[in-house]
Design a protein around this motif. Structure first.
Motif, PDB file in Angstrom:
ATOM      1  N   GLU A 276      66.769  43.397  -8.299  1.00 22.52           N
ATOM      2  CA  GLU A 276      65.478  43.989  -8.627  1.00 22.52           C
ATOM      3  C   GLU A 276      65.618  45.092  -9.677  1.00 22.52           C
ATOM      4  O   GLU A 276      64.623  45.618 -10.174  1.00 22.52           O
ATOM      5  N   GLY A 277      66.811  45.439 -10.027  1.00 22.62           N
ATOM      6  CA  GLY A 277      67.076  46.461 -11.035  1.00 22.62           C
ATOM      7  C   GLY A 277      68.564  46.521 -11.291  1.00 22.62           C
ATOM      8  O   GLY A 277      69.338  45.796 -10.662  1.00 22.62           O
ATOM      9  N   TRP A 278      68.962  47.368 -12.232  1.00 19.58           N
ATOM     10  CA  TRP A 278      70.381  47.475 -12.517  1.00 19.58           C
ATOM     11  C   TRP A 278      70.781  48.931 -12.691  1.00 19.58           C
ATOM     12  O   TRP A 278      69.949  49.806 -12.915  1.00 19.58           O
ATOM     13  N   SER A 279      72.065  49.185 -12.562  1.00 25.09           N
ATOM     14  CA  SER A 279      72.597  50.537 -12.723  1.00 25.09           C
ATOM     15  C   SER A 279      73.649  50.521 -13.823  1.00 25.09           C
ATOM     16  O   SER A 279      74.163  49.464 -14.196  1.00 25.09           O
ATOM     17  N   TRP A 280      73.958  51.681 -14.344  1.00 28.76           N
ATOM     18  CA  TRP A 280      74.927  51.819 -15.427  1.00 28.76           C
ATOM     19  C   TRP A 280      76.304  52.084 -14.835  1.00 28.76           C
ATOM     20  O   TRP A 280      76.481  53.013 -14.047  1.00 28.76           O
ATOM     21  N   ASN A 281      77.278  51.254 -15.199  1.00 32.71           N
ATOM     22  CA  ASN A 281      78.634  51.424 -14.684  1.00 32.71           C
ATOM     23  C   ASN A 281      79.638  51.160 -15.812  1.00 32.71           C
ATOM     24  O   ASN A 281      80.025  50.008 -16.048  1.00 32.71           O
TER      25      ASN A 281
ATOM     26  N   VAL B 269      78.800  44.556 -21.768  1.00 36.62           N
ATOM     27  CA  VAL B 269      79.139  44.950 -20.405  1.00 36.62           C
ATOM     28  C   VAL B 269      78.683  46.384 -20.147  1.00 36.62           C
ATOM     29  O   VAL B 269      78.548  47.174 -21.077  1.00 36.62           O
ATOM     30  N   GLY B 270      78.461  46.712 -18.889  1.00 37.49           N
ATOM     31  CA  GLY B 270      78.130  48.083 -18.515  1.00 37.49           C
ATOM     32  C   GLY B 270      76.927  48.194 -17.599  1.00 37.49           C
ATOM     33  O   GLY B 270      76.818  49.129 -16.816  1.00 37.49           O
ATOM     34  N   ASN B 271      76.012  47.240 -17.695  1.00 33.93           N
ATOM     35  CA  ASN B 271      74.838  47.241 -16.826  1.00 33.93           C
ATOM     36  C   ASN B 271      75.117  46.311 -15.639  1.00 33.93           C
ATOM     37  O   ASN B 271      75.403  45.131 -15.833  1.00 33.93           O
TER      38      ASN B 271
ATOM     39  N   TYR C 217      71.496  39.546 -19.430  1.00 32.79           N
ATOM     40  CA  TYR C 217      70.380  38.651 -19.737  1.00 32.79           C
ATOM     41  C   TYR C 217      70.234  37.543 -18.699  1.00 32.79           C
ATOM     42  O   TYR C 217      71.170  36.752 -18.484  1.00 32.79           O
ATOM     43  N   ASP C 218      69.062  37.490 -18.090  1.00 28.95           N
ATOM     44  CA  ASP C 218      68.753  36.464 -17.093  1.00 28.95           C
ATOM     45  C   ASP C 218      69.835  36.365 -16.010  1.00 28.95           C
ATOM     46  O   ASP C 218      70.242  35.268 -15.611  1.00 28.95           O
ATOM     47  N   PHE C 219      70.312  37.516 -15.575  1.00 32.95           N
ATOM     48  CA  PHE C 219      71.302  37.590 -14.486  1.00 32.95           C
ATOM     49  C   PHE C 219      72.570  36.785 -14.785  1.00 32.95           C
ATOM     50  O   PHE C 219      73.205  36.248 -13.888  1.00 32.95           O
ATOM     51  N   GLY C 220      72.932  36.691 -16.064  1.00 36.16           N
ATOM     52  CA  GLY C 220      74.137  35.950 -16.441  1.00 36.16           C
ATOM     53  C   GLY C 220      73.866  34.522 -16.874  1.00 36.16           C
ATOM     54  O   GLY C 220      74.743  33.864 -17.443  1.00 36.16           O
ATOM     55  N   LEU C 221      72.665  34.015 -16.613  1.00 35.98           N
ATOM     56  CA  LEU C 221      72.342  32.637 -16.985  1.00 35.98           C
ATOM     57  C   LEU C 221      72.427  32.441 -18.493  1.00 35.98           C
ATOM     58  O   LEU C 221      72.840  31.377 -18.965  1.00 35.98           O
ATOM     59  N   ASN C 222      72.070  33.469 -19.257  1.00 41.03           N
ATOM     60  CA  ASN C 222      72.129  33.356 -20.714  1.00 41.03           C
ATOM     61  C   ASN C 222      73.550  33.077 -21.188  1.00 41.03           C
ATOM     62  O   ASN C 222      73.778  32.209 -22.041  1.00 41.03           O
TER      63      ASN C 222
END
Length: 306
Positions: free
Chosen positions: A86-91, A77-79, A51-56
């Motif tokens: 600009e996007g995210w991947s599943w890890n 966790v996982g995304n 959420y919000d690149f961790g800002l949340n």
């Protein structure tokens, strides 16, 4: 506010959890909503590193730091955000989970996370490796309990039978009764709690549903057409007693199920939060109200991931 045990853990969570994703980036506004939640008896706060690149997580951690020992903080966790965000991947690898938890702990300004959740999951994931990662974190004292956030029955079944998860967060509402077919009985059998997200079905099961219905004109909601939604919501409202709100009908319906420990509802304003608090504090549904919901709504079923 009533509190329930989460699965087999010692975590006592308030029936209503604050879904923090909708708090926004205004730290002062978010602080006010969180403080109001605490005043209303909410002790369960759900966020995610996405959420919000961790800002949340940062905002939630700062607001809850003075009352840390009195609250339950859940994150996910996982995304993984891509370079440039600009996007995210599943890890879901063990290495990434054990790396990501350190960053969440830093942002949340805490030494431990009460409930750490896998933020999704597929049958292609290295499930044994994921379980090992969470079990390691428990042994290290970095997390008190762990769970998954998933709507996939096949994934939920794997974790329910192979791990010691205490909770599954899943989409559940009177308009989305899919968990009732397979998942609820399975999780109750294993003493795993359901945490219901989306309990108001994107605002359709709220007092302001007429303002929201326009967004569903073309696509409807799950297996409901727009016309069906309008007819159903009008009928539910018409048959409710004057003292019962549509919000309460939905939230109390979910909490009526023994396997549901909490409902997670977001709030972008204090008034929205207080409306949900009032709804949860209403009396349990009568047998007549329970039957009314089950007669008027569809017993939806999962089509995929069975």
């Amino acid at each position: 506010m009533k509190k329930n045990l989460l699965g087999k853990s010692d975590l006592l969570v308030s029936e209503l959890a604050l879904g923090c994703m909708s708090l926004g980036k205004d730290k002062q506004a978010a602080q006010t909503i969180i403080e109001t939640a605490l005043e209303e008896g909410i002790n369960y706060f759900d966020t995610a590193d996405l959420y919000d690149f961790g800002l949340n997580e940062t905002i939630v951690g700062a607001a809850l730091k003075p009352v840390r020992e009195r609250v339950i903080i859940a994150t996910k966790v996982g995304n993984r955000w891509e370079e440039g965000k600009e996007g995210w991947s599943w890890n879901p690898s063990k290495t990434y989970i054990k790396e990501a938890v350190k960053h969440s702990l830093t942002r949340l300004q805490t030494d431990y996370i009460d409930l750490y959740q896998l933020h999704g999951g597929t049958m292609d994931d290295p499930i044994e490796e994921i379980i090992e990662a969470f079990e390691d974190l428990k042994k290290e004292g970095l997390v008190r309990a762990y769970g998954i956030s998933s709507i996939r029955p096949n994934v939920i079944r794997e974790f329910a039978t192979r791990s010691s998860i205490d909770s599954v967060m899943m989409q559940y509402s009177p308009l989305d009764r899919r968990p009732e077919e397979q998942v609820l009985p399975l999780l109750q059998e294993h003493n795993i709690s359901i945490v219901a997200r989306g309990p108001l079905a994107k605002g359709l099961l709220s007092t302001s549903w007429r303002e929201k219905i326009g967004k569903f004109q073309e696509r409807g909601f799950l297996d409901y057409s727009s016309a069906e939604l309008t007819d159903l919501l009008n009928e539910l409202e018409h048959k409710l007693s004057d003292a019962r709100t549509l919000n309460a009908l939905s939230l109390r319906y979910l909490l009526q199920h023994e396997g549901v420990a909490a409902v997670v509802a977001g709030a972008s304003s204090v008034s929205q939060l207080k409306e949900n608090v009032r709804a949860v504090k209403e009396a349990p549904l009568s047998e007549e109200e329970l039957q009314l919901i089950q007669q008027l709504t569809k017993a939806n079923q999962y089509v995929q991931h069975r």
